[in-house]
Enzyme design. Sequence first.
Site, mmCIF file in Angstrom:
data_model
loop_
_atom_site.group_PDB
_atom_site.id
_atom_site.type_symbol
_atom_site.label_atom_id
_atom_site.label_comp_id
_atom_site.label_asym_id
_atom_site.label_seq_id
_atom_site.Cartn_x
_atom_site.Cartn_y
_atom_site.Cartn_z
ATOM 1 N N HIS A 135 39.935 32.619 34.417
ATOM 2 C CA HIS A 135 41.117 32.757 35.271
ATOM 3 C C HIS A 135 41.943 31.470 35.349
ATOM 4 O O HIS A 135 42.980 31.428 36.015
ATOM 5 C CB HIS A 135 40.663 33.183 36.671
ATOM 6 C CG HIS A 135 39.765 32.169 37.283
ATOM 7 N ND1 HIS A 135 38.465 31.955 36.871
ATOM 8 C CD2 HIS A 135 39.992 31.257 38.249
ATOM 9 C CE1 HIS A 135 37.928 30.989 37.572
ATOM 10 N NE2 HIS A 135 38.832 30.522 38.409
ATOM 11 N N ASP A 136 41.439 30.415 34.675
ATOM 12 C CA ASP A 136 42.200 29.148 34.662
ATOM 13 C C ASP A 136 42.817 28.871 33.296
ATOM 14 O O ASP A 136 43.589 27.914 33.150
ATOM 15 C CB ASP A 136 41.277 27.954 34.964
ATOM 16 C CG ASP A 136 40.646 28.030 36.321
ATOM 17 O OD1 ASP A 136 39.496 27.582 36.459
ATOM 18 O OD2 ASP A 136 41.289 28.547 37.247
ATOM 19 N N GLU A 144 30.058 25.405 36.434
ATOM 20 C CA GLU A 144 31.304 24.975 35.772
ATOM 21 C C GLU A 144 31.287 23.455 35.770
ATOM 22 O O GLU A 144 31.232 22.834 36.843
ATOM 23 C CB GLU A 144 32.530 25.501 36.526
ATOM 24 C CG GLU A 144 33.821 25.101 35.823
ATOM 25 C CD GLU A 144 35.059 25.288 36.669
ATOM 26 O OE1 GLU A 144 34.977 25.212 37.895
ATOM 27 O OE2 GLU A 144 36.137 25.527 36.082
ATOM 28 N N ASP A 155 31.240 26.558 41.190
ATOM 29 C CA ASP A 155 32.578 26.057 40.883
ATOM 30 C C ASP A 155 32.594 24.523 40.853
ATOM 31 O O ASP A 155 32.117 23.889 41.805
ATOM 32 C CB ASP A 155 33.521 26.554 42.002
ATOM 33 C CG ASP A 155 34.954 26.174 41.766
ATOM 34 O OD1 ASP A 155 35.524 26.645 40.780
ATOM 35 O OD2 ASP A 155 35.487 25.407 42.573
ATOM 36 N N ASP A 207 30.731 33.824 43.123
ATOM 37 C CA ASP A 207 31.323 32.523 42.810
ATOM 38 C C ASP A 207 31.159 31.593 44.019
ATOM 39 O O ASP A 207 31.759 31.821 45.072
ATOM 40 C CB ASP A 207 32.819 32.736 42.507
ATOM 41 C CG ASP A 207 33.388 31.665 41.602
ATOM 42 O OD1 ASP A 207 34.291 31.985 40.799
ATOM 43 O OD2 ASP A 207 32.925 30.515 41.683
#
Length: 546
Positions: free
Chosen positions: A323-324, A249, A197, A95
């Site tokens: 995870h969000d 993302e 990210d 990531d």
Amino acid sequence: MNLGDKSVYQIYIKSFKDSNGDGIGDINGITSKLDYIKGLGVDYIWITPFFLSPQEDNGYDIADYYKVDPMYGTMADLDNLITSAKNIGIELMFDMVFNHCSTDNVWFKRALEGDEKYKDYFIFKKGKKENNTPPTNWKSKFGGSAWEYVPNLDEYYLHLFHRTQADLNWDNPEVRAECANIVNFWIKKGIKGFRFDVINLISKPKEYLDDDDGDGSRFYTDGAKMHEYLRELNQVSFGKYNDIVTVGEMPSSDLENCVKYSNPKNKELSMIFDFKHLRVDYVPGNKWDNQAFDIKRLKDNLFGWQLAMSKAGGWNALFWNNHDQPRIVSRIGNDSEQYRVKSAQSLATLMYLLLGTPYIYQGEEIGMTNAYFSDISHYRDVESINVYSDLLNEGYSEKTTLEKIQAHSRDNSRTPMQWNGEELSGFSTTKPWLELNNNYQTINAEKDLNSEDSIYEYYHKILQLRKDNKLIQNGRVEELFHNDTDIIGYLRTDGQQQIKVICNLSDKELPNEFFRDGELLIGNYEDSNAKQTTIRPYEAVVIKEK
Ligand code: TEU
Ligand code: CA
């Protein structure tokens, strides 16, 4: 590379498996669970950041991109994980958080000392002339202003997220080179996948102006130099290889940009995460403003995007969770004892037989649910904690405020992985950093794997179906029954053959007006078949039509 037969398992390292009894998930914990992951049939494991970090945003605030944070283990542990995964045919995806870095990063420390070279790694601006207030009225996504004042410099620096996450200045070629070096360092360590990210926020405007219509995001989302910077990064790092998968993302992006980001002809990224299909249980533009799940909006967003992206040669990550995000089975499925398993399977069928690359988030393969913590003191996420006080200040009652946090907090997906029904659910031998969901005795991997109706096994079959089926890997998507408010259906077709996917997202038994004959490829009821006369609650049926 054929991305249609690949799939990814996402691990939120802090909550996956603790191997050394400190209550925090770690690298050796992942290594100890490789066989469990392999059993699903995935090709990659995306691990959220484990680099040196003060943990203000659980690792998305990186102080050193080349170092493993001791709380997660050592570089030797990581080398062991990389090798062990490769030995069973799994590659790792790291990531890369390049929109910002931690204010603990040596780059930022040098900037604070006034070192001009490093000040230009960030976005420092003088305050407004008249009263030295922040340069613009932009809002941080974690609440408050997006600018933090530094007295000894008499300047502000930009932070779109937490004030300890300083935005990097991508207009500076040295910053771009630093990021390329980081990717190349991990490529040399054998990494074959990278998630970038909030990468569509890196290109900032020339002029910094107040946003009278919003929080400023329209000025820096999908900025002018986005494609130039991604193509440059591609060319000097992962694009030099033909076996590295990349995903960006792209919060609040649009179709035109997402096609450019992910069409292989553009030589930018392999695929993108878009979130429109998840904007179906809150008032658009305000994730804390809950509203009943709207299946019509889901159909419009999901298929509108699928069809447009595939027509224009873009490529999607297929996902319900990360995870969000709150857990999908609690969000638009049904996490009651009666329907949790079936709705998890129906949702998996709906999503993971579409055109794109599936991303499965830890715990969704066993139907883990939202946490519903009874008090804000149980939550850890910086965003949730900040929003809780903001909502109270806006005048919401404690009860309503907590309900909003319970519904949309990112901690819903970050409670420790539920491995078994023993104390601490086999995640750790000591109190975890974030409390377990109190349903771990009824919902855990051991119980699911031993059940007659295992969600994990069902996920495995779905992924196998993709691997065995060119039509699912690369066939066209055609939506069916658009106006039906219980059933979501679509075809995967090449014009000759077709596979029909029918998913009941309701708790009703409905007359079967959706398929007649054909070969059953998968169904989530024991006796699902191509000739059945009704569709049962949360039933999913996939038929190869003659
Ligand atoms: O997420 C950015 C993002 O889109 C969400 O965090 C969203 O902005 C937030 O929930 C507000 O609604 C990425 C990471 O996935 C997230 O974990 C990090 O906190 C964030 O960027 C900053 O790095
Ligand atoms: Ca640990």
